[in-house]
Scaffold this motif. Sequence first.
Motif, PDB file in Angstrom:
ATOM      1  N   LEU A 192       3.913   2.105   6.509  1.00 16.65           N
ATOM      2  CA  LEU A 192       3.401   1.722   7.819  1.00 16.65           C
ATOM      3  C   LEU A 192       2.345   0.635   7.658  1.00 16.65           C
ATOM      4  CD1 LEU A 192       2.869   5.195   9.553  1.00 16.65           C
ATOM      5  CD2 LEU A 192       4.880   3.715   9.639  1.00 16.65           C
ATOM      6  N   ASP A 193       2.390  -0.331   8.552  1.00 13.68           N
ATOM      7  CA  ASP A 193       1.375  -1.376   8.587  1.00 13.68           C
ATOM      8  C   ASP A 193       1.199  -1.770  10.049  1.00 13.68           C
ATOM      9  OD1 ASP A 193      -0.517  -3.130   7.691  1.00 13.68           O
ATOM     10  OD2 ASP A 193       0.865  -4.440   6.607  1.00 13.68           O
ATOM     11  N   THR A 221       5.009  -7.885   4.996  1.00 17.64           N
ATOM     12  CA  THR A 221       4.929  -6.421   4.973  1.00 17.64           C
ATOM     13  C   THR A 221       5.861  -5.831   3.911  1.00 17.64           C
ATOM     14  OG1 THR A 221       4.445  -6.472   7.346  1.00 17.64           O
ATOM     15  CG2 THR A 221       5.034  -4.350   6.391  1.00 17.64           C
ATOM     16  N   VAL A 222       7.054  -6.394   3.782  1.00 18.27           N
ATOM     17  CA  VAL A 222       7.977  -5.923   2.739  1.00 18.27           C
ATOM     18  C   VAL A 222       7.378  -6.154   1.356  1.00 18.27           C
ATOM     19  CG1 VAL A 222      10.229  -6.306   1.660  1.00 18.27           C
ATOM     20  CG2 VAL A 222      10.052  -6.183   4.146  1.00 18.27           C
ATOM     21  N   ASN A 223       6.755  -7.308   1.137  1.00 19.40           N
ATOM     22  CA  ASN A 223       6.102  -7.583  -0.145  1.00 19.40           C
ATOM     23  C   ASN A 223       4.996  -6.571  -0.435  1.00 19.40           C
ATOM     24  OD1 ASN A 223       7.540  -9.853  -1.158  1.00 19.40           O
ATOM     25  ND2 ASN A 223       6.499 -11.179   0.300  1.00 19.40           N
ATOM     26  N   LYS A 224       4.224  -6.221   0.573  1.00 14.45           N
ATOM     27  CA  LYS A 224       3.173  -5.209   0.407  1.00 14.45           C
ATOM     28  C   LYS A 224       3.784  -3.845   0.069  1.00 14.45           C
ATOM     29  CE  LYS A 224      -0.119  -5.255   3.584  1.00 14.45           C
ATOM     30  NZ  LYS A 224      -0.748  -5.422   4.927  1.00 14.45           N
ATOM     31  N   PHE A 225       4.860  -3.491   0.737  1.00 13.38           N
ATOM     32  CA  PHE A 225       5.570  -2.225   0.499  1.00 13.38           C
ATOM     33  C   PHE A 225       6.026  -2.135  -0.950  1.00 13.38           C
ATOM     34  CE2 PHE A 225       9.650   0.249   1.882  1.00 13.38           C
ATOM     35  CZ  PHE A 225       9.125   1.434   1.384  1.00 13.38           C
ATOM     36  N   ASN A 268       5.787  -7.242  -6.995  1.00 11.38           N
ATOM     37  CA  ASN A 268       7.084  -7.429  -6.358  1.00 11.38           C
ATOM     38  C   ASN A 268       8.098  -7.793  -7.433  1.00 11.38           C
ATOM     39  OD1 ASN A 268       9.320  -8.010  -4.845  1.00 11.38           O
ATOM     40  ND2 ASN A 268       8.225  -9.190  -3.302  1.00 11.38           N
ATOM     41  N   LYS A 269       8.977  -6.846  -7.755  1.00 10.22           N
ATOM     42  CA  LYS A 269       9.951  -7.040  -8.830  1.00 10.22           C
ATOM     43  C   LYS A 269      11.233  -7.712  -8.363  1.00 10.22           C
ATOM     44  CE  LYS A 269      12.153  -3.146  -9.925  1.00 10.22           C
ATOM     45  NZ  LYS A 269      12.381  -1.788 -10.431  1.00 10.22           N
ATOM     46  N   PHE A 270      11.289  -8.095  -7.091  1.00 12.90           N
ATOM     47  CA  PHE A 270      12.491  -8.721  -6.555  1.00 12.90           C
ATOM     48  C   PHE A 270      12.247 -10.214  -6.338  1.00 12.90           C
ATOM     49  CE2 PHE A 270      12.549  -4.282  -5.302  1.00 12.90           C
ATOM     50  CZ  PHE A 270      13.797  -3.895  -5.745  1.00 12.90           C
TER      51      PHE A 270
END
Length: 200
Positions: free
Chosen positions: A13-14, A71-75, A83-85
């Motif tokens: 959640l953000d 937000t996805v990067n923070k997740f 971030n391994k992707f």
Amino acid sequence: MEIKHVFALPVFLDKAEGSEYTDLQEELTTIKSKLNFNDRGIHMILNENPFESNFLIEHGCHHSINFINKTVNKFITFLYGENKFDSLMIIESWMTKTIKGRCAREHCHGAADISGVYYLDTNSKDGNLVFTNPNNNLLCNKLVSDLVAKDIQLPLENGLIALWPAQLKHRTEENKTDHERVSVSFNITLSKKRFGIPTI
């Protein structure tokens, strides 16, 4: 002695705040007025061709796309420390109106890696998002039946974004208020460099 909770699934959640929130709200409210919605008389009201289109990309919603990417990067960084992707792609996006008496039936989002929702307009009482416990097959076990039977509700708030593994089943509760909840949902795929390509 301790109890270890195993097989946990991450839900992130953000919240957008300040000028970022203002930009998102203005952008998505403007796009909402340009979208065509189909009301088939049951459940939620979705924009036209919701699962065969990507309105965020098609309408150039740069503030929204940047916010989702951030937000996805923070997740991912929270999960792995980095971030391994190498890239992420928003492969689908759609806008939903949920009026009084409507809800979303239990479902999941198929082969994507991450699903998410952003709340554009909610009064915080118009139908919570509910995640189904994936361990409900253990309901017949007397030791843990009272534990696994509980599904998880997320809060509702303007500017809130939630991300979760796309295969996690979820639904929304019935909107019992006169307020029309408006949300933006999306699916994301992740990729790694050289994925599927043999190295020498």
